[in-house]
Write an enzyme that holds these catalytic residues in place. Sequence first.
Site, mmCIF file in Angstrom:
data_model
loop_
_atom_site.group_PDB
_atom_site.id
_atom_site.type_symbol
_atom_site.label_atom_id
_atom_site.label_comp_id
_atom_site.label_asym_id
_atom_site.label_seq_id
_atom_site.Cartn_x
_atom_site.Cartn_y
_atom_site.Cartn_z
ATOM 1 N N SER A 177 0.836 -1.190 0.000
ATOM 2 C CA SER A 177 0.000 0.000 0.000
ATOM 3 C C SER A 177 0.880 1.253 0.000
ATOM 4 O O SER A 177 1.790 1.355 -0.798
ATOM 5 C CB SER A 177 -0.953 -0.053 1.194
ATOM 6 O OG SER A 177 -2.153 0.596 0.894
ATOM 7 N N LYS A 235 4.354 2.302 -2.231
ATOM 8 C CA LYS A 235 4.820 3.520 -2.928
ATOM 9 C C LYS A 235 6.253 3.800 -2.475
ATOM 10 O O LYS A 235 7.119 4.170 -3.262
ATOM 11 C CB LYS A 235 3.951 4.731 -2.581
ATOM 12 C CG LYS A 235 2.460 4.611 -2.881
ATOM 13 C CD LYS A 235 1.749 5.944 -2.567
ATOM 14 C CE LYS A 235 0.302 5.811 -2.109
ATOM 15 N NZ LYS A 235 -0.617 5.172 -3.010
ATOM 16 N N GLU A 284 -4.519 14.425 0.380
ATOM 17 C CA GLU A 284 -4.673 13.361 1.387
ATOM 18 C C GLU A 284 -3.455 13.233 2.286
ATOM 19 O O GLU A 284 -3.571 12.970 3.483
ATOM 20 C CB GLU A 284 -4.942 12.014 0.700
ATOM 21 C CG GLU A 284 -5.082 10.880 1.713
ATOM 22 C CD GLU A 284 -5.362 9.518 1.080
ATOM 23 O OE1 GLU A 284 -6.042 9.459 0.045
ATOM 24 O OE2 GLU A 284 -4.901 8.516 1.647
ATOM 25 N N HIS A 297 -6.920 -6.348 1.023
ATOM 26 C CA HIS A 297 -5.807 -5.461 0.680
ATOM 27 C C HIS A 297 -4.509 -5.941 1.354
ATOM 28 O O HIS A 297 -4.449 -6.088 2.571
ATOM 29 C CB HIS A 297 -6.173 -4.052 1.167
ATOM 30 C CG HIS A 297 -5.201 -2.980 0.782
ATOM 31 N ND1 HIS A 297 -4.567 -2.927 -0.439
ATOM 32 C CD2 HIS A 297 -4.758 -1.896 1.470
ATOM 33 C CE1 HIS A 297 -3.785 -1.855 -0.487
ATOM 34 N NE2 HIS A 297 -3.884 -1.217 0.661
#
Length: 418
Positions: A234, A238, A288, A368
């Site tokens: 997640s 990145k 965000e 996830h």
Amino acid sequence: PGGQGKEAADVDLSGSIDAIDMSYLKQFLLGTIDGLPVGEPLEPIQIPSFGSLQPNAKLPDPFMFKTGSKKGTRITSKSQWTARRSEISALAQAFEFGVKPPKPQTVTGSFNNNSITVTCSQNGKSISFSCAIQYPTTGTAPYPAMIGVNMNTLNTSEILKLGVALITFPADQIGKEDNAGSRGQGKFFDLYGSSYDAGALITWAWGVDCLIDALEMTPAARIDPKKLGVTGGSRNGKGALAIGAFDERIALTVPQESGNGGASGWRTADAQKAAGEDVQTLSQIITENCWFAKSLNQFSGQTNKLPYDHHELMALCAPRGLLVIENPDFTWLGNLSCFNTSTAAHMAYEGLGVPDNMGYSSVGGHGHCQFPASQQPELTAYIQKFLLGQNSNTKVFRSDRNYTFDKAKWVDWTVPTF
Ligand code: MCU
């Protein structure tokens, strides 16, 4: 600007950087093409001003120079990838991630209780952080290792069984990312100043650089610094991609469900959004969290002006190993966008003559970052090839969705044959 030992304030991100000093990359010899280290620029890299950037709706050609004396021409040999790669790295640092400072004036490592403590000093200030190490019960020291960003969401016991150690990198201590208000907080900013324009991801990349420096000088840790992989799920995915893209000492990069800002690009995400899907985009992500530098904000609503996109961020890993682990069940994470970005990144690996050094595996039907067993053989093959020096089949490009790549929409370039 940005030279060894300079103050952060000397790094000018206000629009036009004279040159990003990439000379420190010369020491990183792990990624080579035709025997040349991949990080070496041809000439000092001039970052164009934002205003001079020309819109391009397609995924930019990874092989075409965008600046300097060769601007507008494609590389003509594999060995020129070293220069083109440096240019992509400089553009991505200047416009998106923030400039990763070179090695601090001093870095030291100390090993205690299965943990390495890394201490970095710069201009009279110093910070330290500790990384826990789990050792395999098979294999021989010094061990290869997978670095997990914040945590490791792959199947850790399977990795240990292969004779590979696990290192936990406490990314959030280095650059905080609770939300957009965390900007400027963490040990990186204690050293370089809270106004340094770095997103959390590049501060993590800097922290892992320091960890590798410390591993190199701490044999007691029994880790082989030439056999390192990095992974994260997640947001940490990145981070894993940024770490692998910007440090050529990482032999294998495994971003897992990294979403937009990771293995999914900005233009391709905008296209999903335009098709009515609820997907994260550049315009949203900058509100965000503080994963990226403030320099990215100027591309909100105009991702077409980016002089590169994330297929090229992924290509920065070439010729080293890159395995994209995806879950197509989450539209928000840019499932189709990741497929498109990965396809274009794979075209770059093909052009460089190392198609099987990059894989894409997209399997759904699970939560996830709940790594499914069906992807383990693919991960194992990448670990065997890039961390254990074994022969294995790393040809992986699959999704359990029927995605097709719209070539006419996305690329106006072909895979070169050198
Ligand atoms: C995939 O990474 C992020 C994503 O960018 C966010 O928008 C989402 O809300 O959270 C993901 C994440 O890191 O989940 C743990």
